[in-house]
Design a protein around this motif. Structure first.
Motif, PDB file in Angstrom:
ATOM      1  N   GLY A  39      67.248  66.072  41.794  1.00 61.61           N
ATOM      2  CA  GLY A  39      67.045  66.425  43.188  1.00 61.61           C
ATOM      3  C   GLY A  39      66.289  65.352  43.929  1.00 61.61           C
ATOM      4  O   GLY A  39      66.202  64.203  43.492  1.00 61.61           O
ATOM      5  N   THR A  40      65.737  65.738  45.062  1.00 65.79           N
ATOM      6  CA  THR A  40      65.025  64.824  45.942  1.00 65.79           C
ATOM      7  C   THR A  40      63.576  65.257  46.066  1.00 65.79           C
ATOM      8  O   THR A  40      63.297  66.400  46.402  1.00 65.79           O
ATOM      9  N   LEU A  41      62.672  64.323  45.783  1.00 65.05           N
ATOM     10  CA  LEU A  41      61.259  64.535  46.037  1.00 65.05           C
ATOM     11  C   LEU A  41      61.012  63.981  47.421  1.00 65.05           C
ATOM     12  O   LEU A  41      61.350  62.819  47.698  1.00 65.05           O
ATOM     13  N   LEU A  42      60.474  64.813  48.317  1.00 66.58           N
ATOM     14  CA  LEU A  42      60.292  64.327  49.675  1.00 66.58           C
ATOM     15  C   LEU A  42      58.940  64.718  50.245  1.00 66.58           C
ATOM     16  O   LEU A  42      58.414  65.789  49.972  1.00 66.58           O
ATOM     17  N   TRP A  43      58.413  63.795  51.014  1.00 67.73           N
ATOM     18  CA  TRP A  43      57.160  64.011  51.750  1.00 67.73           C
ATOM     19  C   TRP A  43      57.550  64.280  53.181  1.00 67.73           C
ATOM     20  O   TRP A  43      58.191  63.463  53.834  1.00 67.73           O
ATOM     21  N   SER A  44      57.160  65.454  53.679  1.00 66.89           N
ATOM     22  CA  SER A  44      57.555  65.820  55.041  1.00 66.89           C
ATOM     23  C   SER A  44      56.355  66.018  55.957  1.00 66.89           C
ATOM     24  O   SER A  44      56.416  66.807  56.887  1.00 66.89           O
ATOM     25  N   GLY A  45      55.291  65.301  55.679  1.00 70.13           N
ATOM     26  CA  GLY A  45      54.112  65.353  56.532  1.00 70.13           C
ATOM     27  C   GLY A  45      53.096  66.378  56.067  1.00 70.13           C
ATOM     28  O   GLY A  45      53.414  67.319  55.347  1.00 70.13           O
ATOM     29  N   SER A  46      51.882  66.178  56.476  1.00 68.96           N
ATOM     30  CA  SER A  46      50.774  67.033  56.073  1.00 68.96           C
ATOM     31  C   SER A  46      50.950  68.461  56.589  1.00 68.96           C
ATOM     32  O   SER A  46      51.233  68.657  57.769  1.00 68.96           O
ATOM     33  N   PRO A  47      50.767  69.468  55.718  1.00 67.96           N
ATOM     34  CA  PRO A  47      50.831  70.855  56.183  1.00 67.96           C
ATOM     35  C   PRO A  47      49.782  71.155  57.262  1.00 67.96           C
ATOM     36  O   PRO A  47      50.003  72.011  58.113  1.00 67.96           O
ATOM     37  N   ALA A  48      48.676  70.421  57.252  1.00 67.36           N
ATOM     38  CA  ALA A  48      47.650  70.617  58.278  1.00 67.36           C
ATOM     39  C   ALA A  48      48.156  70.216  59.659  1.00 67.36           C
ATOM     40  O   ALA A  48      47.629  70.666  60.679  1.00 67.36           O
ATOM     41  N   ALA A  49      49.189  69.384  59.703  1.00 68.73           N
ATOM     42  CA  ALA A  49      49.784  68.954  60.971  1.00 68.73           C
ATOM     43  C   ALA A  49      51.186  69.547  61.129  1.00 68.73           C
ATOM     44  O   ALA A  49      52.084  68.950  61.714  1.00 68.73           O
ATOM     45  N   ASP A  50      51.390  70.750  60.571  1.00 71.19           N
ATOM     46  CA  ASP A  50      52.654  71.492  60.645  1.00 71.19           C
ATOM     47  C   ASP A  50      53.797  70.851  59.861  1.00 71.19           C
ATOM     48  O   ASP A  50      54.954  71.192  60.077  1.00 71.19           O
ATOM     49  N   GLY A  51      53.510  69.943  58.957  1.00 68.96           N
ATOM     50  CA  GLY A  51      54.532  69.426  58.057  1.00 68.96           C
ATOM     51  C   GLY A  51      54.668  70.365  56.864  1.00 68.96           C
ATOM     52  O   GLY A  51      53.906  71.310  56.700  1.00 68.96           O
ATOM     53  N   ALA A  52      55.635  70.096  56.026  1.00 68.35           N
ATOM     54  CA  ALA A  52      55.856  70.944  54.844  1.00 68.35           C
ATOM     55  C   ALA A  52      55.234  70.354  53.594  1.00 68.35           C
ATOM     56  O   ALA A  52      55.369  70.919  52.518  1.00 68.35           O
ATOM     57  N   GLY A  53      54.581  69.200  53.702  1.00 70.42           N
ATOM     58  CA  GLY A  53      53.945  68.594  52.535  1.00 70.42           C
ATOM     59  C   GLY A  53      54.958  68.024  51.567  1.00 70.42           C
ATOM     60  O   GLY A  53      56.044  67.588  51.946  1.00 70.42           O
ATOM     61  N   MET A  54      54.622  68.053  50.289  1.00 78.17           N
ATOM     62  CA  MET A  54      55.497  67.534  49.239  1.00 78.17           C
ATOM     63  C   MET A  54      56.451  68.645  48.811  1.00 78.17           C
ATOM     64  O   MET A  54      56.024  69.758  48.493  1.00 78.17           O
ATOM     65  N   LEU A  55      57.735  68.341  48.835  1.00 78.16           N
ATOM     66  CA  LEU A  55      58.771  69.298  48.453  1.00 78.16           C
ATOM     67  C   LEU A  55      59.691  68.678  47.416  1.00 78.16           C
ATOM     68  O   LEU A  55      59.872  67.456  47.380  1.00 78.16           O
TER      69      LEU A  55
END
Length: 120
Positions: A39-55
């Motif tokens: 699969g894909t390991l993805l960083w989608s931004g900090s959860p503190a800034a409304d991102g989803a974090g590491m997925l």
């Protein structure tokens, strides 16, 4: 009901509740280890800034929340990229993780990770 039957009924109800509780706790996905998940390991931004974090997004489109930040996985990400194709052994924790905008993902821990060459 006779007084001697009340104790029996309470005992039977108690045993039934015990078995029901055991079956509920025994059927969750906690502790499941899935090997060689592509699969894909993805960083989608900090959860503190409304991102989803590491997925971790598997080939069958299942998304899992992964603890940590991009810096924790810096050895796998090419410079200026926020996603990488991997094969990993993962362990389901049985917990949910809430990310930006309240989206819940099943939580996993990555036990082993192998980065694949980026086709670009």
């Amino acid at each position: 009901m006779r007084p001697n039957h009340v104790g029996s009924v309470i005992w039977i109800i108690g045993i039934g509740l015990l078995f029901q509780a055991c079956s509920l706790f025994g059927t969750d996905a906690s502790g499941d280890i899935l090997s060689d998940q592509a699969g894909t390991l993805l960083w989608s931004g900090s959860p503190a800034a409304d991102g989803a974090g590491m997925l971790f997004k598997t080939e069958d489109e299942t998304y899992y929340g992964v603890p940590g930040t991009r810096e924790d996985y810096a050895d796998y990400f090419p410079e200026n990229k926020n996603q990488i194709q991997i094969i990993a052994d993962i362990k389901r924790t049985g917990e949910k993780t809430v990310r930006g905008w309240g989206v819940e993902y099943p939580e996993i821990k990555i036990l082993r990770i192998k980065g694949l060459q980026d086709p670009e």
